[in-house]
Scaffold this active site. Structure first.
Site, PDB file in Angstrom:
ATOM      1  N   HIS A   1     -36.373 -71.503 -36.294  1.00 22.90           N
ATOM      2  CA  HIS A   1     -36.616 -70.552 -37.389  1.00 22.90           C
ATOM      3  C   HIS A   1     -37.691 -71.117 -38.311  1.00 22.90           C
ATOM      4  O   HIS A   1     -37.768 -72.323 -38.527  1.00 22.90           O
ATOM      5  CB  HIS A   1     -35.314 -70.318 -38.170  1.00 22.90           C
ATOM      6  CG  HIS A   1     -35.463 -69.232 -39.192  1.00 22.90           C
ATOM      7  ND1 HIS A   1     -36.012 -69.475 -40.421  1.00 22.90           N
ATOM      8  CD2 HIS A   1     -35.195 -67.901 -39.139  1.00 22.90           C
ATOM      9  CE1 HIS A   1     -36.048 -68.326 -41.108  1.00 22.90           C
ATOM     10  NE2 HIS A   1     -35.556 -67.366 -40.343  1.00 22.90           N
TER      11      HIS A   1
ATOM     12  N   LYS B   1     -28.353 -67.073 -43.363  1.00 26.69           N
ATOM     13  CA  LYS B   1     -28.998 -68.246 -43.977  1.00 26.69           C
ATOM     14  C   LYS B   1     -27.976 -69.021 -44.834  1.00 26.69           C
ATOM     15  O   LYS B   1     -26.835 -69.209 -44.432  1.00 26.69           O
ATOM     16  CB  LYS B   1     -30.209 -67.803 -44.796  1.00 26.69           C
ATOM     17  CG  LYS B   1     -31.202 -66.982 -43.981  1.00 26.69           C
ATOM     18  CD  LYS B   1     -32.531 -66.814 -44.652  1.00 26.69           C
ATOM     19  CE  LYS B   1     -33.426 -65.937 -43.785  1.00 26.69           C
ATOM     20  NZ  LYS B   1     -34.789 -65.848 -44.277  1.00 26.69           N
TER      21      LYS B   1
ATOM     22  N   ASN C   1     -29.087 -62.886 -39.904  1.00 29.19           N
ATOM     23  CA  ASN C   1     -29.193 -64.300 -40.280  1.00 29.19           C
ATOM     24  C   ASN C   1     -28.757 -64.445 -41.737  1.00 29.19           C
ATOM     25  O   ASN C   1     -29.499 -64.097 -42.646  1.00 29.19           O
ATOM     26  CB  ASN C   1     -30.656 -64.748 -40.078  1.00 29.19           C
ATOM     27  CG  ASN C   1     -30.873 -66.190 -40.489  1.00 29.19           C
ATOM     28  OD1 ASN C   1     -29.928 -66.897 -40.811  1.00 29.19           O
ATOM     29  ND2 ASN C   1     -32.128 -66.619 -40.476  1.00 29.19           N
TER      30      ASN C   1
ATOM     31  N   GLU D   1     -41.435 -63.636 -36.035  1.00 28.64           N
ATOM     32  CA  GLU D   1     -41.214 -63.593 -37.478  1.00 28.64           C
ATOM     33  C   GLU D   1     -42.400 -64.232 -38.195  1.00 28.64           C
ATOM     34  O   GLU D   1     -42.423 -65.456 -38.376  1.00 28.64           O
ATOM     35  CB  GLU D   1     -39.941 -64.361 -37.843  1.00 28.64           C
ATOM     36  CG  GLU D   1     -38.688 -63.824 -37.202  1.00 28.64           C
ATOM     37  CD  GLU D   1     -37.447 -64.229 -38.000  1.00 28.64           C
ATOM     38  OE1 GLU D   1     -36.773 -63.336 -38.508  1.00 28.64           O
ATOM     39  OE2 GLU D   1     -37.198 -65.430 -38.135  1.00 28.64           O
TER      40      GLU D   1
ATOM     41  N   GLY E   1     -38.687 -63.089 -46.279  1.00 26.31           N
ATOM     42  CA  GLY E   1     -38.174 -63.224 -47.645  1.00 26.31           C
ATOM     43  C   GLY E   1     -39.179 -62.853 -48.724  1.00 26.31           C
ATOM     44  O   GLY E   1     -38.985 -63.181 -49.897  1.00 26.31           O
TER      45      GLY E   1
ATOM     46  N   GLU F   1     -37.996 -71.340 -41.381  1.00 26.01           N
ATOM     47  CA  GLU F   1     -37.544 -72.199 -42.487  1.00 26.01           C
ATOM     48  C   GLU F   1     -37.235 -73.602 -41.975  1.00 26.01           C
ATOM     49  O   GLU F   1     -37.398 -74.585 -42.701  1.00 26.01           O
ATOM     50  CB  GLU F   1     -36.347 -71.538 -43.199  1.00 26.01           C
ATOM     51  CG  GLU F   1     -36.820 -70.379 -44.073  1.00 26.01           C
ATOM     52  CD  GLU F   1     -35.810 -69.270 -44.306  1.00 26.01           C
ATOM     53  OE1 GLU F   1     -34.635 -69.423 -43.964  1.00 26.01           O
ATOM     54  OE2 GLU F   1     -36.230 -68.213 -44.827  1.00 26.01           O
TER      55      GLU F   1
ATOM     56  N   SER G   1     -38.588 -59.369 -43.741  1.00 31.04           N
ATOM     57  CA  SER G   1     -38.452 -58.295 -44.728  1.00 31.04           C
ATOM     58  C   SER G   1     -38.055 -56.951 -44.117  1.00 31.04           C
ATOM     59  O   SER G   1     -38.528 -55.898 -44.557  1.00 31.04           O
ATOM     60  CB  SER G   1     -39.735 -58.162 -45.568  1.00 31.04           C
ATOM     61  OG  SER G   1     -39.949 -59.346 -46.313  1.00 31.04           O
TER      62      SER G   1
HETATM   63  P1  PGA Z   1     -35.733 -61.713 -44.337  1.00 31.53           P
HETATM   64  O1  PGA Z   1     -35.521 -62.951 -43.336  1.00 31.53           O
HETATM   65  O2  PGA Z   1     -35.199 -60.485 -43.634  1.00 31.53           O
HETATM   66  O3  PGA Z   1     -34.969 -62.069 -45.556  1.00 31.53           O
HETATM   67  O4  PGA Z   1     -37.219 -61.618 -44.576  1.00 31.53           O
HETATM   68  C1  PGA Z   1     -35.690 -62.808 -41.958  1.00 31.53           C
HETATM   69  C2  PGA Z   1     -35.403 -64.117 -41.262  1.00 31.53           C
HETATM   70  O5  PGA Z   1     -35.736 -65.168 -41.809  1.00 31.53           O
HETATM   71  O6  PGA Z   1     -34.834 -64.143 -40.163  1.00 31.53           O
END
Ligand code: PGA
Length: 248
Positions: free
Chosen positions: A96, A12, A10, A168, A174, A98, A210
């Protein structure tokens, strides 16, 4: 259970158009994939069409980071599932964290997006996860069950269409604070049981939050973790290659 391992990247809003193209080109040139790896990248909407073209003759698929559930019309700023399909996508992230937490996406909207993805012949990757507050108030299972039920209740899952869920935890995304692999496996098992009860389909469940080259193997060793959805560590070639190497 499938022996395939899923490796989803991803990107983003980390990479602009030329950076996305450069990474896609590097992947196309550098990476040879063993057959058991299913890889997909999720670039920004702006880069998706070109990245899909760049990866066309490789085993790497592309997906949308978000979709809208109506096909066409006066919806300024939105992009429909059909439009993404036409741009070369195979997958679409849906719900997701976010999207849920920064853009206030509801369980009901997530369900509409799941249906829209299926109608457009995209494979939705339905993301679920609890916040830190929900975990601390012993609401983890309840939160996940509500998200799963809303996404899958009374849905007729098309035959031969993969059903993919990403677990997740919001507090792990993040933050550098990845979920304990034993706890992730417990949550995957719970999600698997619930999805099978609701749909009769055995899901593919990915862990996200992460994931790094140093910890990816700890997740993959678990029977119910079929792969990973990676954010930050997927947006540069070195860490992504290191993650891919753990799958070989
Ligand atoms: P990250 O994000 O690996 O940066 O923690 C994972 C995600 O949001 O899919």
């Amino acid at each position: 259970m499938s022996d395939k391992k899923y490796l989803f990247a991803n990107w983003k809003m980390y990479l602009d158009h030329s950076e996305s193209e450069a990474l896609a080109l590097a992947l196309a040139k550098k990476l040879t994939l063993p057959e058991h790896i299913v890889m997909a990248v999720f670039p920004s909407a702006l880069a998706l069409s070109d990245v899909s073209k760049t990866l066309k003759d490789t085993p790497i698929s592309t997906g949308a980071q978000n979709i809208y559930w109506i096909d066409k019309g006066g919806y300024t700023g939105e992009i429909s599932a059909h439009m993404y399909k036409a741009a070369g996508c195979t997958y679409a992230l849906v719900g997701h964290s976010e999207r849920r937490h920064i853009f206030n996406e509801t369980n009901h909207e997530v369900r509409q997006k799941v249906e829209a993805a299926l109608a457009a012949s995209l494979v939705p990757v339905i993301c679920v996860g609890e916040t830190e507050h929900e975990r601390q108030s012993n609401k983890t299972e309840e939160t996940i069950e509500t998200q799963i039920r809303s996404a899958f209740h009374n849905i007729a899952w098309p035959e031969n269409k993969e059903l993919i869920v990403a677990y997740e935890p919001v507090w792990a995304i993040g933050t550098g604070q990845a979920c304990d692999p034993v706890e992730a496996e417990r949550m995957h098992e719970l999600i698997k049981k619930q999805v099978i009860a609701l749909t009769g389909v055995t899901p593919v469940i990915l862990y996200g939050g992460s994931v790094r080259p140093e910890n990816v193997q700890q997740y993959l060793n678990n029977p119910n973790i079929s792969g990973v959805l990676v954010g930050a560590a997927s947006a540069n070639i070195e860490s992504w290659e290191a993650i891919v190497d753990s799958f070989r």
